[in-house]
Write a protein that holds these residues in place. Sequence first.
Motif, mmCIF file in Angstrom:
data_model
loop_
_atom_site.group_PDB
_atom_site.id
_atom_site.type_symbol
_atom_site.label_atom_id
_atom_site.label_comp_id
_atom_site.label_asym_id
_atom_site.label_seq_id
_atom_site.Cartn_x
_atom_site.Cartn_y
_atom_site.Cartn_z
ATOM 1 N N LEU A 141 0.833 -1.201 0.000
ATOM 2 C CA LEU A 141 0.000 0.000 0.000
ATOM 3 C C LEU A 141 0.870 1.254 0.000
ATOM 4 C CD1 LEU A 141 -2.888 1.197 0.218
ATOM 5 C CD2 LEU A 141 -2.591 1.149 2.710
ATOM 6 N N GLN A 142 1.941 1.245 0.803
ATOM 7 C CA GLN A 142 2.839 2.405 0.844
ATOM 8 C C GLN A 142 3.520 2.629 -0.504
ATOM 9 O OE1 GLN A 142 2.647 4.178 3.747
ATOM 10 N NE2 GLN A 142 1.233 2.542 4.316
ATOM 11 N N THR B 298 -9.770 12.623 -3.787
ATOM 12 C CA THR B 298 -10.497 11.370 -3.553
ATOM 13 C C THR B 298 -9.538 10.237 -3.217
ATOM 14 O OG1 THR B 298 -12.216 12.056 -5.119
ATOM 15 C CG2 THR B 298 -12.096 9.711 -4.583
ATOM 16 N N LEU B 299 -8.461 10.157 -3.971
ATOM 17 C CA LEU B 299 -7.493 9.074 -3.777
ATOM 18 C C LEU B 299 -6.801 9.179 -2.421
ATOM 19 C CD1 LEU B 299 -5.951 6.663 -4.880
ATOM 20 C CD2 LEU B 299 -4.413 8.234 -6.042
ATOM 21 N N VAL B 300 -6.412 10.377 -2.020
ATOM 22 C CA VAL B 300 -5.714 10.555 -0.743
ATOM 23 C C VAL B 300 -6.624 10.166 0.422
ATOM 24 C CG1 VAL B 300 -4.766 12.283 0.829
ATOM 25 C CG2 VAL B 300 -4.084 12.284 -1.576
ATOM 26 N N VAL B 301 -7.872 10.596 0.377
ATOM 27 C CA VAL B 301 -8.810 10.256 1.462
ATOM 28 C C VAL B 301 -8.974 8.747 1.572
ATOM 29 C CG1 VAL B 301 -11.217 10.399 2.210
ATOM 30 C CG2 VAL B 301 -10.044 12.452 1.384
ATOM 31 N N LEU B 302 -9.194 8.081 0.447
ATOM 32 C CA LEU B 302 -9.360 6.626 0.463
ATOM 33 C C LEU B 302 -8.090 5.939 0.954
ATOM 34 C CD1 LEU B 302 -10.928 4.045 -0.209
ATOM 35 C CD2 LEU B 302 -10.072 4.228 -2.560
ATOM 36 N N ALA B 303 -6.925 6.396 0.486
ATOM 37 C CA ALA B 303 -5.662 5.775 0.885
ATOM 38 C C ALA B 303 -5.443 5.897 2.392
ATOM 39 C CB ALA B 303 -4.508 6.411 0.131
ATOM 40 N N GLY C 67 -5.121 2.887 5.343
ATOM 41 C CA GLY C 67 -3.929 2.703 6.163
ATOM 42 C C GLY C 67 -2.655 3.308 5.618
ATOM 43 N N TYR C 68 -2.737 4.034 4.524
ATOM 44 C CA TYR C 68 -1.541 4.670 3.958
ATOM 45 C C TYR C 68 -1.095 5.811 4.857
ATOM 46 C CZ TYR C 68 1.404 7.381 0.783
ATOM 47 O OH TYR C 68 2.450 8.075 0.219
ATOM 48 N N ARG C 69 0.185 5.851 5.179
ATOM 49 C CA ARG C 69 0.721 6.883 6.059
ATOM 50 C C ARG C 69 1.994 7.469 5.450
ATOM 51 N NH1 ARG C 69 -3.628 6.286 7.378
ATOM 52 N NH2 ARG C 69 -4.516 5.825 9.430
ATOM 53 N N PRO C 70 1.896 8.594 4.758
ATOM 54 C CA PRO C 70 3.088 9.196 4.162
ATOM 55 C C PRO C 70 4.006 9.766 5.236
ATOM 56 C CG PRO C 70 1.197 10.652 3.901
ATOM 57 C CD PRO C 70 0.678 9.366 4.472
#
Length: 278
Positions: A81-82, A144-149, A153-156
């Motif tokens: 995912l990352q 939209t993509l950032v909110v879903l990510a 569980g995506y954590r930049p």
Amino acid sequence: MATDTLTPATASMPAHAEPTGRIGLAQTINHSLALAGRGATKFLRSPIQLVDVVLTPVISLLMFVYLFGTAISHGNQDAYLQMIVPGVMVMTVFQASIGIGVSLNADAATGIFDRFRSMPIARSSPLIGAVLADFVRYAVCLGTLVVLALVMGYRPDTTVPAALAATGLLIAFAMSFSWISVFLGMLAKTPGSVQGLMTILVLPLTFASNVFVPAEDMPGWLQAWSDVNPVSLMADTTRGLLGDGAIASPLTGSLAWMAGMVIVFLPLAMRAYRKNNG
């Protein structure tokens, strides 16, 4: 470009006046921004036109993470995912750039360009304004993509300036490559032709990149292409800005591709536009 009522910025221009002299750069920018505002207002007044840029990132991310992620990442779905989120950012804005050529081709059949040609505005303004107006589509797509990510569980591991730089570069990347779509939109006979031709271009560039699979896992010949593929370079740049890797080399390559697309296809698009609407 839209065919609905003109905004005050454009409606205030005389309908049948002819330019009295050469239009300078400042006026060209002014006219382009006015038409960009008109196009952006159209998107905001008719959100249904943004359905594709909302659904595409959602479907892409869910499908690749949950359908293919476990197999590709050898069971480490969190690590995948990352890795994949920055790549999907590039893929979705790249795919969103197809829409402008389709829209302009459809508008050409309505006579709206004849209306613009009768106004005392720069000939290039309708096309430049259309490209700038697509900022709304790219912003909605990325948002939209950032909110879903984040929900997934995506954590930049990044800073606010770096994240903003990544967003700006992604939008600039899409706008640069959108000139190919604009050019085809001015040449093709139907909107469907533009869609088909752009899909033939976008799909190989996307799937022969490191968006979904690390380049080191590819065959040698494919890895060599991936290393210079603009989608791979932009994906690596985005990953670096969001916290995973160096950015100097991929950023240089990305900027070179972006400049090349504008230098080559902007004049070609303008030439085709003037030929068809001269």
